[in-house]
Design a protein around this motif. Structure first.
Motif, PDB file in Angstrom:
ATOM      1  N   GLN A   1       0.824  -1.212   0.000  1.00 17.49           N
ATOM      2  CA  GLN A   1       0.000   0.000   0.000  1.00 17.49           C
ATOM      3  C   GLN A   1       0.860   1.265   0.000  1.00 17.49           C
ATOM      4  O   GLN A   1       0.521   2.250  -0.658  1.00 17.49           O
ATOM      5  N   ILE A   2       1.980   1.220   0.738  1.00 18.93           N
ATOM      6  CA  ILE A   2       2.868   2.383   0.818  1.00 18.93           C
ATOM      7  C   ILE A   2       3.469   2.706  -0.549  1.00 18.93           C
ATOM      8  O   ILE A   2       3.418   3.842  -1.021  1.00 18.93           O
ATOM      9  N   ILE A   3       4.007   1.684  -1.197  1.00 13.15           N
ATOM     10  CA  ILE A   3       4.624   1.886  -2.511  1.00 13.15           C
ATOM     11  C   ILE A   3       3.565   2.173  -3.569  1.00 13.15           C
ATOM     12  O   ILE A   3       3.806   2.911  -4.532  1.00 13.15           O
ATOM     13  N   GLY A   4       2.376   1.609  -3.355  1.00 16.08           N
ATOM     14  CA  GLY A   4       1.309   1.772  -4.348  1.00 16.08           C
ATOM     15  C   GLY A   4       0.623   3.128  -4.323  1.00 16.08           C
ATOM     16  O   GLY A   4      -0.084   3.472  -5.285  1.00 16.08           O
ATOM     17  N   GLU A   5       0.827   3.918  -3.257  1.00 11.55           N
ATOM     18  CA  GLU A   5       0.160   5.228  -3.160  1.00 11.55           C
ATOM     19  C   GLU A   5       0.381   6.109  -4.381  1.00 11.55           C
ATOM     20  O   GLU A   5      -0.580   6.592  -5.004  1.00 11.55           O
TER      21      GLU A   5
ATOM     22  N   LEU B   1       1.366   5.317  -7.322  1.00 13.92           N
ATOM     23  CA  LEU B   1       0.859   4.647  -8.520  1.00 13.92           C
ATOM     24  C   LEU B   1      -0.652   4.835  -8.637  1.00 13.92           C
ATOM     25  O   LEU B   1      -1.177   5.067  -9.738  1.00 13.92           O
ATOM     26  N   GLU B   2      -1.353   4.751  -7.526  1.00 10.26           N
ATOM     27  CA  GLU B   2      -2.803   4.946  -7.543  1.00 10.26           C
ATOM     28  C   GLU B   2      -3.163   6.390  -7.867  1.00 10.26           C
ATOM     29  O   GLU B   2      -4.194   6.663  -8.487  1.00 10.26           O
TER      30      GLU B   2
ATOM     31  N   ALA C   1      -5.262  -4.111 -10.988  1.00 11.02           N
ATOM     32  CA  ALA C   1      -4.745  -4.609  -9.711  1.00 11.02           C
ATOM     33  C   ALA C   1      -3.544  -5.531  -9.929  1.00 11.02           C
ATOM     34  O   ALA C   1      -2.551  -5.462  -9.199  1.00 11.02           O
ATOM     35  N   SER C   2      -3.625  -6.386 -10.946  1.00 10.28           N
ATOM     36  CA  SER C   2      -2.525  -7.318 -11.208  1.00 10.28           C
ATOM     37  C   SER C   2      -1.294  -6.585 -11.735  1.00 10.28           C
ATOM     38  O   SER C   2      -0.160  -6.923 -11.375  1.00 10.28           O
ATOM     39  N   GLU C   3      -1.507  -5.582 -12.594  1.00  9.78           N
ATOM     40  CA  GLU C   3      -0.380  -4.788 -13.115  1.00  9.78           C
ATOM     41  C   GLU C   3       0.326  -4.034 -11.994  1.00  9.78           C
ATOM     42  O   GLU C   3       1.561  -3.981 -11.943  1.00  9.78           O
ATOM     43  N   GLN C   4      -0.465  -3.461 -11.091  1.00  2.75           N
ATOM     44  CA  GLN C   4       0.130  -2.710  -9.997  1.00  2.75           C
ATOM     45  C   GLN C   4       0.914  -3.636  -9.067  1.00  2.75           C
ATOM     46  O   GLN C   4       2.010  -3.275  -8.613  1.00  2.75           O
ATOM     47  N   LYS C   5       0.379  -4.801  -8.813  1.00  2.05           N
ATOM     48  CA  LYS C   5       1.075  -5.754  -7.943  1.00  2.05           C
ATOM     49  C   LYS C   5       2.411  -6.174  -8.566  1.00  2.05           C
ATOM     50  O   LYS C   5       3.422  -6.278  -7.870  1.00  2.05           O
ATOM     51  N   ARG C   6       2.408  -6.408  -9.877  1.00  2.00           N
ATOM     52  CA  ARG C   6       3.650  -6.777 -10.557  1.00  2.00           C
ATOM     53  C   ARG C   6       4.670  -5.635 -10.496  1.00  2.00           C
ATOM     54  O   ARG C   6       5.870  -5.888 -10.302  1.00  2.00           O
ATOM     55  N   LYS C   7       4.195  -4.409 -10.661  1.00  2.62           N
ATOM     56  CA  LYS C   7       5.109  -3.263 -10.620  1.00  2.62           C
ATOM     57  C   LYS C   7       5.701  -3.090  -9.232  1.00  2.62           C
ATOM     58  O   LYS C   7       6.892  -2.807  -9.078  1.00  2.62           O
ATOM     59  N   ILE C   8       4.886  -3.264  -8.208  1.00  2.00           N
ATOM     60  CA  ILE C   8       5.376  -3.140  -6.831  1.00  2.00           C
ATOM     61  C   ILE C   8       6.389  -4.234  -6.529  1.00  2.00           C
ATOM     62  O   ILE C   8       7.418  -3.988  -5.889  1.00  2.00           O
TER      63      ILE C   8
END
Length: 271
Positions: free
Chosen positions: A111-115, A117-118, A125-132
């Motif tokens: 969630q911290i790294i994804g902030e 990006l969001e 969701a799958s693309e963001q998880k792969r990027k993180i």
């Protein structure tokens, strides 16, 4: 055109008194000017209270100066329209000294790294998880770590999380405000090497704010020194710092201890 240009910036904090009056303090920054080119690391040195972190806040758009201007990518940082300011926020990131207070303790690493990006990317969701997962790998952590909370990381590991968040959007400039000073020597060395690798990989520019000459010298392309809110020394060739005649610079240099304890001078603190 420089990536960042600070021109004659003066900034003063005011303290509120009774009856809604404000007392004017002495300037924290006085006519400070510097520039950072793309792909360059500027090391900004100075003792506590020299004005380094305040200048960092001015550059980040967090403290509007009373005088002077800050240009980022050719645009006046404090005269931008909201759309331009949002674009700048993407290209201008920061890593602070206290890795724990820089994150929400209730958020996972994912969630911290994804902030950012969001806020700026439109990923599934799958693309963001792969990027993180890829960002975690880049800073030397595992994809399994994305499920962990800040309390489950060491200080050095959590600072890697903060760095991963800072590079998530591939910014142009990262302000590193004492980002290794709270770490032990081993973690400092590892994080500095990581920052060098990321700089080369992404073509990043850094403003590396620190009181540690050794750390600044190891990562910086150019060096500048602040004292009492003024920029007193700028070295395009960082080796020039060691020939400076300014008393404040000499005091900083005298704080460098020899690598071997038996060569240290306790009375003077010099090599």
């Amino acid at each position: 055109m420089s990536l960042l240009e600070v021109r004659d910036v003066t900034h003063t904090y005011r303290t509120s008194l009774l009856f809604w009056r404000a007392k004017q303090r002495a300037p924290v920054l006085t006519n400070v000017s510097l520039s950072i080119e793309e792909g360059m690391c500027m090391g900004l040195l100075g003792t506590s209270g020299a004005g380094k972190s305040t200048l960092g806040k001015v550059i980040l758009g967090l403290a509007k100066p009373q005088k002077g201007t800050v240009f980022f990518q050719g645009q006046d940082l404090y005269q931008m329209d909201p759309k331009s300011r949002r674009r700048v926020r993407r290209d201008l990131q920061v890593v602070f000294q206290d890795c724990y207070s820089s994150v929400n303790p209730r958020m996972t690493a994912e969630q911290i790294i994804g902030e950012p990006l969001e806020n700026y990317e439109r990923l599934s969701a799958s693309e963001q998880k792969r990027k993180i997962a890829h960002l975690l790998d880049m800073v030397g952590l595992r994809s399994d770590d994305m499920r962990k909370y800040p309390r489950e990381f060491s200080g050095g590991q959590l600072q890697r999380i903060n760095i991963a968040r800072a590079i998530a959007l591939k910014p142009k400039l990262i302000v590193l405000d004492e980002s290794v000073s709270s770490l032990d020597m081993v973690n400092q060395t590892v994080i500095l090497e990581l920052l060098r690798e990321l700089k080369a990989a992404f073509g990043l520019s850094y403003l590396f704010i620190t009181h540690d000459i050794k750390a600044a010298y190891s990562i910086s392309d150019e060096l500048a020194v602040m004292e009492k809110g003024q920029l007193i020394e700028q070295c395009k060739d960082k080796a020039q710092l060691f020939s400076s005649k300014h008393p404040a610079v000499k005091n900083l240099l005298s704080s460098i201890l020899s690598e071997h304890p038996r060569h240290r001078s306790i009375s003077t603190g010099s090599v």
